[in-house]
Motif scaffolding. Structure first.
Motif, PDB file in Angstrom:
ATOM      1  N   THR A 355      51.106  36.068  37.882  1.00 33.76           N
ATOM      2  CA  THR A 355      50.500  37.239  37.249  1.00 33.76           C
ATOM      3  C   THR A 355      48.987  37.168  37.383  1.00 33.76           C
ATOM      4  O   THR A 355      48.368  36.155  37.050  1.00 33.76           O
ATOM      5  N   VAL A 356      48.388  38.269  37.860  1.00 34.97           N
ATOM      6  CA  VAL A 356      46.999  38.263  38.300  1.00 34.97           C
ATOM      7  C   VAL A 356      46.149  39.220  37.464  1.00 34.97           C
ATOM      8  O   VAL A 356      46.446  40.415  37.366  1.00 34.97           O
ATOM      9  N   SER A 357      45.086  38.689  36.879  1.00 35.09           N
ATOM     10  CA  SER A 357      44.068  39.527  36.229  1.00 35.09           C
ATOM     11  C   SER A 357      42.993  39.884  37.245  1.00 35.09           C
ATOM     12  O   SER A 357      42.986  39.366  38.361  1.00 35.09           O
ATOM     13  N   SER A 358      42.080  40.770  36.845  1.00 32.86           N
ATOM     14  CA  SER A 358      41.090  41.280  37.793  1.00 32.86           C
ATOM     15  C   SER A 358      39.694  40.760  37.487  1.00 32.86           C
ATOM     16  O   SER A 358      39.136  41.032  36.424  1.00 32.86           O
ATOM     17  N   SER A 359      39.133  40.036  38.437  1.00 30.86           N
ATOM     18  CA  SER A 359      37.743  39.594  38.339  1.00 30.86           C
ATOM     19  C   SER A 359      36.848  40.619  39.019  1.00 30.86           C
ATOM     20  O   SER A 359      37.310  41.621  39.561  1.00 30.86           O
ATOM     21  N   ASN A 360      35.542  40.363  38.998  1.00 30.30           N
ATOM     22  CA  ASN A 360      34.597  41.302  39.601  1.00 30.30           C
ATOM     23  C   ASN A 360      33.588  40.557  40.459  1.00 30.30           C
ATOM     24  O   ASN A 360      33.649  39.325  40.585  1.00 30.30           O
ATOM     25  N   GLN A 361      32.659  41.282  41.031  1.00 32.15           N
ATOM     26  CA  GLN A 361      31.697  40.691  41.962  1.00 32.15           C
ATOM     27  C   GLN A 361      30.566  39.957  41.257  1.00 32.15           C
ATOM     28  O   GLN A 361      30.026  38.985  41.784  1.00 32.15           O
ATOM     29  N   TRP A 362      30.239  40.367  40.046  1.00 26.01           N
ATOM     30  CA  TRP A 362      28.949  39.993  39.470  1.00 26.01           C
ATOM     31  C   TRP A 362      29.026  38.976  38.327  1.00 26.01           C
ATOM     32  O   TRP A 362      27.986  38.547  37.830  1.00 26.01           O
ATOM     33  N   SER A 363      30.226  38.543  37.912  1.00 25.80           N
ATOM     34  CA  SER A 363      30.319  37.634  36.768  1.00 25.80           C
ATOM     35  C   SER A 363      31.393  36.578  36.982  1.00 25.80           C
ATOM     36  O   SER A 363      32.478  36.874  37.493  1.00 25.80           O
ATOM     37  N   LYS A 364      31.089  35.359  36.534  1.00 29.14           N
ATOM     38  CA  LYS A 364      32.063  34.278  36.524  1.00 29.14           C
ATOM     39  C   LYS A 364      32.610  34.042  35.117  1.00 29.14           C
ATOM     40  O   LYS A 364      33.401  33.128  34.900  1.00 29.14           O
TER      41      LYS A 364
END
Length: 494
Positions: A355-364
């Motif tokens: 099961t996969v959540s969504s990360s983004n380009q600008w934050s860890k």
């Protein structure tokens, strides 16, 4: 018959995803002839005389799935479920759930469409921040692309099945990797009125765009690149042009993909089933739906298929069960309908999936604003994109930057999406959602299988989790699970 639409929550701006959409009930004793679809889960295999038993109860078999002891049945008999109660071979039976593809078009881009032209080499590589990150600027391609190429013709070492809206099989970035597919939509579609739905089992034409975008993130090979540019793609179309699909064709597609010996299944699909709810004093549940979902996933895993699923886009903490039920009552309720049981996210909340959540380009440290999360729910994260850091800080719709979303393929024959990147070069668009995160992990699973064909689903999952970047709190956390998955680190161990 009333139908309650239950579209995925749209938080501040449109997110492409698939969500649970309808609860079908007859409205009163004055409309006893309303026809409804039911799901039946038998204890084990289908009885020899199941056709006779269903007919005796006032039903007609629509689809049988013998591998998991499941039936889809249509009946206008208001006492149909009561007629089945004496059958000891049945584990569960209930009104069938329906899923719906959200309509993302009306919000548009608020007059700010993306304008992006190809790079000097004719590709969009410089704009694919997500794939560049996942592949370490394409270095993973030198290790494993999912196959080999001879004069531009690939030999696929692993196949990913995409259960979705279909595919633009002739898209220039996808056609070399398309290895076939299957249509699960019946004649007339699910409404019975769509003349374009002839029941042709090979009709995988994407009427919506979602499946084509997902496929590009997995195995695009042209102006855009997927995680595995030589992976094979097999399409299983479950959504008709109305953007809806009941449970049965979805679980049937899982079985079909496993029987076709795909290596990985991607399901950018998510919705909620509830174990206990009441409509006008009558008790219902979705136990049969959940049982058949579980059995289909178990069937896939037993057939050595790694299954990857999106976590959903409601910004919900899945670990807080009360909040899920409260959410369903607040957003999905109709007069006389009350949810009181445990809500289960299908398929992401069931065993046997990554099961996969969504990360983004600008934050860890922060997920994309829409992503669901939760301990014991999220396995890993992957880039699904969002509207950028300024929007995240302000919530100002005018500050959205669509280039922080995920760029991938879009059907060349459909009208341009509002984030189509260049009117002169149709066939590409920016979208965001956990629907865009899940195929990244499916692509990683695909290149792992290509590199290690002897790995079983548990080993594929373990390698993805072990080599994920530890974003968020140290160790496993509710947002990123074991971290943000990465193709290069999975293939190199670095």
């Amino acid at each position: 018959m009333k139908k309650k639409k239950k579209g995925m929550a749209i938080v501040a701006s449109s997110i492409l995803a698939i969500s649970l959409t309808s609860f079908n009930v007859h409205t009163s004793a004055t409309s006893p002839t309303v026809s409804k679809n039911y799901l039946i889960a038998y204890n084990q295999s289908l009885p020899v005389d199941y056709q006779t038993m269903i007919k005796k109860a006032g039903g007609e078999v629509v689809r049988a799935i013998p591998e998991i002891g499941g039936l889809e049945v249509r009946s206008s008999n208001p006492t149909f479920l009561d007629q089945l109660k004496s059958d000891s071979t049945i584990s569960a039976a209930n009104v069938e759930r329906t899923y719906k593809l959200d309509d993302e078009q009306p919000a548009g881009a608020d007059g700010q469409p993306v304008t992006l032209h190809p790079d000097a080499d004719g590709t969009y590589w410089s704009s694919q921040w997500d794939i560049r990150h996942l592949t370490n600027e394409g270095k993973s391609f030198a290790i494993e692309k999912g196959g080999t190429e001879t004069n531009g013709n690939p030999t696929h070492k692993a196949i990913v099945g995409v259960i979705d809206t279909g595919i633009d099989a002739n898209h220039p970035d996808l056609k070399a990797n398309f290895v076939g597919g299957r249509n699960l939509v019946p004649v007339g579609g699910y409404t019975g009125k769509d003349t374009s739905e002839t029941g042709n089992p090979t009709d995988v034409i994407d009427r919506e765009g979602h499946g084509t975008h997902v496929a590009g993130s997995i195995a695009g090979n042209g102006k855009i690149k997927g995680v595995g540019p030589d992976l094979g793609i097999r399409s299983y179309r479950i959504f008709d042009s109305s953007g809806s699909a009941p449970t049965t064709p979805i679980v049937a597609a899982i079985i079909a993909a496993a029987n076709d010996k795909v290596d990985v299944i991607n399901m950018s699909i998510g919705g909620y089933d509830n174990l206990k709810y009441t409509y006008n004093g009558t008790h219902y549940s979705d136990i049969a739906d959940i049982l058949l979902w579980k059995r289909a996933l178990q069937y896939a895993v037993k057939h050595n298929v790694t299954v990857v699923a999106a976590a959903g886009n409601e910004s919900l903490n899945y670990a807080d069960k009360k909040s899920l039920t409260d959410y369903m009552n607040a957003n999905y309720s109709i007069p006389g309908l009350t949810y009181s049981g445990v809500s289960v996210e299908t398929p992401g909340g069931l065993p046997g999936v990554i099961t996969v959540s969504s990360s983004n380009q600008w934050s860890k440290d922060q997920l994309a604003f829409y992503s669901n999360y939760g301990n014991s729910f999220i396995d890993v994260a992957a880039p699904g994109g969002d509207n950028g850091p300024v929007y995240a800080a302000t919530g100002d719709l005018s500050k959205r930057d669509f280039t922080y979303r995920a760029l991938s393929t879009w059907p060349t024959y459909l009208a341009p999406y509002f984030t189509t990147v260049d009117p002169n070069h149709p066939g590409y668009a920016y979208l965001h959602g956990t629907s865009m995160a899940s195929p990244k992990v499916a692509g990683i699973a695909g290149v792992i299988k290509a590199e290690h064909p002897d790995y079983n689903p548990a080993q594929v999952k373990a390698l993805i989790e072990k080599t994920a970047f530890d974003y968020g709190k140290p160790g496993h956390d509710a947002l990123f699970g074991d971290g943000e998955a990465n193709a290069y680190s999975a293939l190199t161990g670095k």
